[in-house]
Enzyme design. Structure first.
Site, PDB file in Angstrom:
ATOM      1  N   TYR A  32      -8.676  -3.680 -11.681  1.00  0.00           N
ATOM      2  CA  TYR A  32      -8.726  -2.274 -11.285  1.00  0.00           C
ATOM      3  C   TYR A  32      -7.337  -1.656 -11.315  1.00  0.00           C
ATOM      4  CZ  TYR A  32      -7.157  -3.489  -6.512  1.00  0.00           C
ATOM      5  OH  TYR A  32      -6.450  -3.927  -5.427  1.00  0.00           O
ATOM      6  N   LYS A  87      -0.361   5.318  -6.017  1.00  0.00           N
ATOM      7  CA  LYS A  87      -1.446   5.289  -7.007  1.00  0.00           C
ATOM      8  C   LYS A  87      -2.364   6.489  -6.852  1.00  0.00           C
ATOM      9  CE  LYS A  87      -5.073   3.648  -5.856  1.00  0.00           C
ATOM     10  NZ  LYS A  87      -5.480   2.251  -5.964  1.00  0.00           N
ATOM     11  N   HIS A 128     -26.767  20.399  -0.252  1.00  0.00           N
ATOM     12  CA  HIS A 128     -26.915  20.926  -1.611  1.00  0.00           C
ATOM     13  C   HIS A 128     -25.955  22.085  -1.835  1.00  0.00           C
ATOM     14  CE1 HIS A 128     -29.058  21.577  -5.348  1.00  0.00           C
ATOM     15  NE2 HIS A 128     -29.152  22.881  -5.071  1.00  0.00           N
ATOM     16  N   CYS A 173      -1.615   1.715  -2.905  1.00  0.00           N
ATOM     17  CA  CYS A 173      -2.625   2.750  -2.674  1.00  0.00           C
ATOM     18  C   CYS A 173      -2.065   4.166  -2.661  1.00  0.00           C
ATOM     19  CB  CYS A 173      -3.325   2.515  -1.337  1.00  0.00           C
ATOM     20  SG  CYS A 173      -3.696   0.811  -0.948  1.00  0.00           S
ATOM     21  N   GLU A 178     -25.706  14.135  -2.334  1.00  0.00           N
ATOM     22  CA  GLU A 178     -27.132  14.408  -2.204  1.00  0.00           C
ATOM     23  C   GLU A 178     -27.984  13.480  -3.074  1.00  0.00           C
ATOM     24  OE1 GLU A 178     -29.695  18.474  -2.900  1.00  0.00           O
ATOM     25  OE2 GLU A 178     -27.787  18.281  -3.936  1.00  0.00           O
ATOM     26  N   GLU A 223      -6.697   1.651 -13.373  1.00  0.00           N
ATOM     27  CA  GLU A 223      -6.233   2.827 -12.635  1.00  0.00           C
ATOM     28  C   GLU A 223      -4.934   3.358 -13.244  1.00  0.00           C
ATOM     29  OE1 GLU A 223      -7.947   2.107  -8.103  1.00  0.00           O
ATOM     30  OE2 GLU A 223      -6.012   1.227  -8.669  1.00  0.00           O
ATOM     31  N   CYS A 277       0.820  -1.214   0.000  1.00  0.00           N
ATOM     32  CA  CYS A 277       0.000   0.000   0.000  1.00  0.00           C
ATOM     33  C   CYS A 277       0.851   1.261   0.000  1.00  0.00           C
ATOM     34  CB  CYS A 277      -0.934   0.005   1.204  1.00  0.00           C
ATOM     35  SG  CYS A 277      -1.885   1.530   1.375  1.00  0.00           S
TER      36      CYS A 277
END
Length: 496
Positions: free
Chosen positions: A198, A66, A471, A63, A476, A202, A58
């Protein structure tokens, strides 16, 4: 710090094999609870001679770098959008070497902090490769070939995995993987990403976002195991952005036309088969992201009778115990989502059960995750296919819609419009309890992470309906979902 009463004469109460996120979390928590702990960690170089420090995949090759390179590519996209907000962005460029240098400086600083942290928490650290001698003994070897023997009452396996290479000529000689890309000293140039994982998407996404000519070679479907609606929309978005896809295709060999230098990428000819026909093209960089394999077979598992699957995953019970009574396994070794926070959680909870009288187990189902493709994808819970398989199609109600983030409404129209998407998967037989949440759009990790606690607590669709959204934000959209998939009605968004 409390001291454990020891009913054994081993060197340590706990030995952790693997210094990644999960192993370190387990080791530090166990030491906090009074255990005498040792961590073994050693990184064998990649075929391209890349290596790294303490902290695991990681931090070093996963992670963290990346996300930083993904962020770099997003800045390029924001620069384009900024023109519509009145900014003069006429003098813009990107330096691969500067980006890599700054990212690697951050990582090396974290490597050092981890070592200091272990010392302060009284965790012994050996930068050595450990293999089993028997159920309570390991032999470890450092980079100079010096050996030591260590005994422990209990062991936690947390070695993680490494990328796979295909069995094709030239792959290991000339190609790289995610273990290499984040410290690559030269600009990658025209790049071929092989795989539909992925990791492949990515990498292809941030490379393209940095202005690099990028192609993805795909054998079958994208993002197998993820929600199919979302995976297909990600593919459409990436193609609309200019990333080229070759599918279905598989590589057959790689030949070097021109060798790399210290500062320039090589020139490679890649041969691949598409619909039974062999084709070829030239690339500067070939990156394989076709899956990862656990390092289970590298620790002499047969010496302790450790059972593992043909794919090298380690079966465990609900408390992460293997078939060997004093040996546990966590993280990417398990048949579970390969996610850093999950490994950290399971490591900490395991230590608390072993040394803190806890009974809390890790939840491997309601685990939020984000795929940092150019169109970010956040999810928690089940995909639609998984929900149908578990509860029956007649019991599943899917609420979905498209949405446009407010920050994108003034930019010029483009083929990238219309891909943002939100989806709730509900179990009708259980008061429309939400069993899956899926989101495509900016800030997917923050949005998904915020809603995840609702799924853990058993939130229903009516709970989301009662929630007042903020908002104007993308989150939302989950408070106003009305259209069900089975209704067949259009999901084109309404005005605010």
């Amino acid at each position: 710090m409390p001291e454990l009463e020891r009913a054994h004469e081993y060197n340590f109460d706990l030995a952790v094999i693997g210094g990644g996120s999960g192993g370190l979390a387990c080791a530090k928590e166990a030491a906090k609870l009074g255990a005498k702990v040792v961590v073994f960690d050693f990184v064998h170089p990649t075929p391209q001679k890349t290596t790294w420090g303490l902290g695991g995949t990681c931090l070093n090759v996963g992670c963290i770098p990346k996300k930083l390179m993904h962020t770099a590519s997003l800045y390029g996209e924001l620069i384009e959008d900024a023109k519509q907000y009145g900014w003069d962005c006429s003098k813009v460029g990107h330096s691969w070497s500067n980006m890599v240098g700054n990212i690697q400086s951050h990582i090396k600083a974290q490597n050092w902090k981890i070592r200091v942290d272990l010392r302060e928490k009284n965790v012994t650290y050996y930068n050595e490769y450990a293999t089993f001698v028997d159920t309570h003994t390991v032999k470890s070897v450092n980079k100079r070939g010096n050996e030591r023997t260590v005994t422990a009452d209990k062991f936690v396996l947390a070695m993680g995995g490494r990328p796979n290479y295909p069995d094709v000529p030239g792959a290991q000689d000339y190609a790289i993987t995610s273990d290499d890309i984040f410290s690559l000293k030269y600009h990658p140039g025209k790049t071929l990403c092989v795989g539909a994982s992925y990791i492949s998407l990515e990498c292809a996404g941030f490379l393209h976002g940095l202005g690099i000519d990028t192609t993805v070679l795909v054998r079958s479907i994208l993002l197998r195991g993820f929600d199919r609606d979302c995976a297909d929309k990600i593919g459409s978005y990436m193609e609309a952005s200019g990333i080229k896809f070759i599918r279905p295709g598989t590589p057959s060999r790689i030949e070097c036309v021109k060798e790399a230098t210290e500062t320039t990428a090589p020139e490679l000819r890649v041969f691949f088969t598409v619909d039974g026909e062999e084709k070829s093209d030239t690339f500067n960089t070939v990156l394989f992201a076709i899956g990862r394999a656990p390092l289970t077979d590298k620790i002499n598992p047969d010496a302790i009778g450790l059972k593992y699957d043909p794919n090298l995953k380690v079966p465990v019970d609900e408390a992460e115990k293997t078939n060997v009574d004093n040996v546990y396994a966590i993280g990417d070794l398990l048949n579970a989502p390969e996610l850093t926070p999950l490994a950290i959680q399971s490591g900490r909870l395991l230590a608390k059960r072993l040394y803190g009288n806890s009974t809390i187990l890790t939840d491997y189902v309601n685990v939020p995750t984000t795929v940092f493709t150019p169109l970010e994808y956040g999810s928690v819970g089940l995909s639609e296919d998984q929900a149908v398989a578990k509860y029956g199609e007649e019991n599943i109600e899917v609420y979905h819609t498209k949405h446009t983030p407010t920050e994108q409404v003034v930019r010029e129209s483009s083929p990238l419009d219309g891909h943002n998407f939100a989806k709730l998967i509900c179990n009708k037989a259980d008061n429309e309890r939400i069993v899956g949440l899926h989101y495509l759009g900016p800030n997917a990790g923050e949005i998904t992470g915020g809603f995840s606690v609702g799924l853990i607590m058993g939130a229903t669709k009516s709970d989301f309906d009662r929630l007042v959204g903020i908002h104007p934000t993308s989150s939302e959209v989950f408070t106003t979902l009305k259209i069900t998939k089975r209704s067949g009605l259009s999901i084109e968004e309404e005005d605010c």
